[in-house]
Design a protein around this motif. Structure first.
Motif, mmCIF file in Angstrom:
data_model
loop_
_atom_site.group_PDB
_atom_site.id
_atom_site.type_symbol
_atom_site.label_atom_id
_atom_site.label_comp_id
_atom_site.label_asym_id
_atom_site.label_seq_id
_atom_site.Cartn_x
_atom_site.Cartn_y
_atom_site.Cartn_z
ATOM 1 N N ASP A 209 0.814 -1.220 0.000
ATOM 2 C CA ASP A 209 0.000 0.000 0.000
ATOM 3 C C ASP A 209 0.847 1.269 0.000
ATOM 4 O OD1 ASP A 209 0.534 -0.979 2.813
ATOM 5 O OD2 ASP A 209 -0.204 1.034 3.252
ATOM 6 N N PRO A 212 2.701 2.905 -4.258
ATOM 7 C CA PRO A 212 2.316 4.001 -5.155
ATOM 8 C C PRO A 212 2.821 5.358 -4.666
ATOM 9 C CG PRO A 212 0.481 2.493 -4.841
ATOM 10 C CD PRO A 212 1.526 2.095 -3.846
ATOM 11 N N GLU A 216 5.593 7.666 -6.623
ATOM 12 C CA GLU A 216 5.182 9.008 -7.036
ATOM 13 C C GLU A 216 6.140 10.047 -6.458
ATOM 14 O OE1 GLU A 216 1.237 11.917 -7.024
ATOM 15 O OE2 GLU A 216 1.115 9.883 -6.210
ATOM 16 N N VAL A 384 4.242 -3.822 -9.849
ATOM 17 C CA VAL A 384 2.791 -4.052 -9.851
ATOM 18 C C VAL A 384 2.159 -3.366 -8.644
ATOM 19 C CG1 VAL A 384 1.006 -5.807 -9.573
ATOM 20 C CG2 VAL A 384 2.867 -6.178 -11.201
ATOM 21 N N ALA A 385 2.807 -3.525 -7.477
ATOM 22 C CA ALA A 385 2.264 -2.902 -6.262
ATOM 23 C C ALA A 385 2.249 -1.388 -6.380
ATOM 24 C CB ALA A 385 3.100 -3.328 -5.045
ATOM 25 N N ALA A 386 3.246 -0.847 -7.109
ATOM 26 C CA ALA A 386 3.319 0.604 -7.271
ATOM 27 C C ALA A 386 2.349 1.120 -8.333
ATOM 28 C CB ALA A 386 4.747 1.009 -7.639
ATOM 29 N N GLY A 387 1.711 0.203 -9.045
ATOM 30 C CA GLY A 387 0.801 0.605 -10.102
ATOM 31 C C GLY A 387 1.514 0.962 -11.393
ATOM 32 N N LEU A 388 2.795 0.567 -11.510
ATOM 33 C CA LEU A 388 3.584 0.908 -12.683
ATOM 34 C C LEU A 388 3.699 -0.246 -13.662
ATOM 35 C CD1 LEU A 388 6.491 2.823 -10.936
ATOM 36 C CD2 LEU A 388 4.360 3.723 -11.852
ATOM 37 N N LYS A 389 3.235 -1.408 -13.290
ATOM 38 C CA LYS A 389 3.359 -2.574 -14.164
ATOM 39 C C LYS A 389 2.106 -3.424 -14.041
ATOM 40 C CE LYS A 389 6.257 -6.689 -14.906
ATOM 41 N NZ LYS A 389 6.138 -6.693 -16.363
ATOM 42 N N LYS A 390 1.616 -3.847 -15.174
ATOM 43 C CA LYS A 390 0.515 -4.798 -15.179
ATOM 44 C C LYS A 390 1.111 -6.186 -15.309
ATOM 45 C CE LYS A 390 -2.590 -1.353 -17.116
ATOM 46 N NZ LYS A 390 -3.495 -0.983 -18.216
#
Length: 408
Positions: A209, A212, A216, A384-390
């Motif tokens: 959590d 991200p 950023e 993935v956890a950072a929202g930078l990779k699917k």
């Protein structure tokens, strides 16, 4: 010609005039052996003059502008009593002047460590540079337990309980080296017996959590060296000192490996760290900009490379609203994400350079491919956890607000 004598008063001493090209000496009528010497430039100092074993000794008491006449007389009387008791204060002062400072002792410690290939020498030098300048110029016999206790207490507040303990250990080890290896006579260890802070095993990591916010905040960092340094620390899981001292000779972009020499890695053997897709994307622009020569993170200081960026790290944490996270926790974070991804402890240990009697044999039988795969899984999980990779593709970090191209 008889030596000039006057009754020392403030007025009489003030009226003593310098003689060009000559130092003059005027003795006190009240205290035997006490005199004032006046330099050609007009500087005045108290001395006690006595003959010791057939030789005239001049024992400097202090500047006449700061030492009172009564103090000078009392000190001269004590010097004369000490001489009568068999002590030579002038000889003691000469020994004191020749005595090692802590800086001298530490320089010998470093030379010995270099000769023996001491693995933690880089950390020792960093702790000396950052935390021990206050005692560096002190003579060894002038460093008291009270100095070390106060230093340890101050560092416990400003730099943390663990860091304070490491500095205390370094001081103690250096003094023991002086006693046992250099055979410095009558040297005592002022750090011996000082109680260290209680330490508990640390398990802090970056949690999913927090990722991200962390990325950023990292994208908003204006210093590209800091941005790339933090990113590589996270993506390689290497010790912060190794990332700071990363050299292009150790990097093989085509093979996607970073080989940390054993002495630098605190390990018996070299450590081969896999370079994942994300790590390559950080290194490639730096290689193109520098010609892949010298340090990966060059600096202007004594080491030639970047030193620990504490202020920039704190800025990053403040922007991310993350508390109690240290640079070393990035190493633990990668391992944690690998464990979450189902990677075995043996494979993780090989890539991180962890060696023990129980696991070394296992590590030695492992090929590099599973380790490289483990590093890819771990860094993929982070991104993935950072929202930078699917699942299958990387979302470029440059899409985040405030990003500059060299971040990844």
């Amino acid at each position: 010609m008889a030596a000039e004598k006057v009754n020392f008063t403030k007025k009489n001493i003030k009226e003593l005039e310098p003689v060009p090209g000559k130092r003059i000496t005027v003795y006190d009528e009240t205290q035997k052996g006490l005199c004032v010497r006046v330099s050609p430039a007009g500087a005045k100092a108290f001395y006690c003059v006595r003959k010791v074993e057939g030789k005239v000794e001049w024992v400097r008491i202090g500047d006449a502008a700061t030492v009172t006449i009564e103090t000078a007389r009392t000190t001269a009387a004590k010097i004369i009593n000490d001489i009568a008791a068999g002590t030579n204060p002038a000889a003691q002062k000469r020994l004191k002047k020749a005595e090692m400072t802590f800086a001298d002792l530490f320089a010998e410690w470093v030379k010995d460590g270099q000769a023996k290939g001491k693995k933690s020498l880089g950390n020792d030098e960093r702790n000396y540079r950052l935390h021990l300048q206050g005692i560096a110029r002190k003579k060894l016999s002038d460093i008291q337990r009270t100095h070390i206790r106060k230093l340890h207490a101050a560092l416990s507040t400003t730099s943390g309980l663990y860091q304070a303990n490491r500095v205390l250990e370094l001081i103690s080890a250096a003094f023991n080296f002086g006693i046992k290896v250099l055979d410095i006579p009558n040297l005592a260890n002022p750090a011996a017996g000082i109680k260290a802070n209680r330490e508990e095993s640390r398990d802090r990591r970056l949690h999913p959590d927090e990722m991200p916010r962390f990325f950023e905040a990292l994208a908003a960092e204006e210093n590209p060296d800091m941005r790339d340094y933090v990113m590589l620390s996270l993506l390689t899981g290497a010790r912060r000192s190794n990332v700071l001292a990363m050299h292009w000779q150790e990097i093989h972009l085509e093979r996607r490996t970073w080989t940390i020499p054993g002495p630098k890695a605190k390990a018996k053997d070299n450590i081969v760290v896999p370079l994942t897709d994300a790590a390559i994307k950080v290194l490639q622009p730096r290689a193109e900009a520098t010609g892949a020569q010298g340090w990966v993170f060059p600096g202007t200081g004594k080491t030639g490379h970047l030193v620990e960026p504490k202020n920039a790290w704190q800025r990053l944490l403040q922007r991310a609203s993350i508390e109690d996270l240290r640079l070393h926790d990035l190493r633990r974070s990668l391992a944690s994400f690998q464990i979450d991804a189902g990677v075995s402890l043996a494979v993780i240990g090989k890539g991180l350079g962890h060696h023990s009697q129980q696991t070394t044999a296992v590590y030695a039988r492992l090929a590099q491919d599973p380790v490289a795969d483990a590093w890819q899984k771990g860094t993929d999980a982070i991104l993935v956890a950072a929202g930078l990779k699917k699942t299958a593709e990387v979302v470029p970090l440059k899409k985040l607000p405030g990003h500059r191209k060299s971040a990844i």
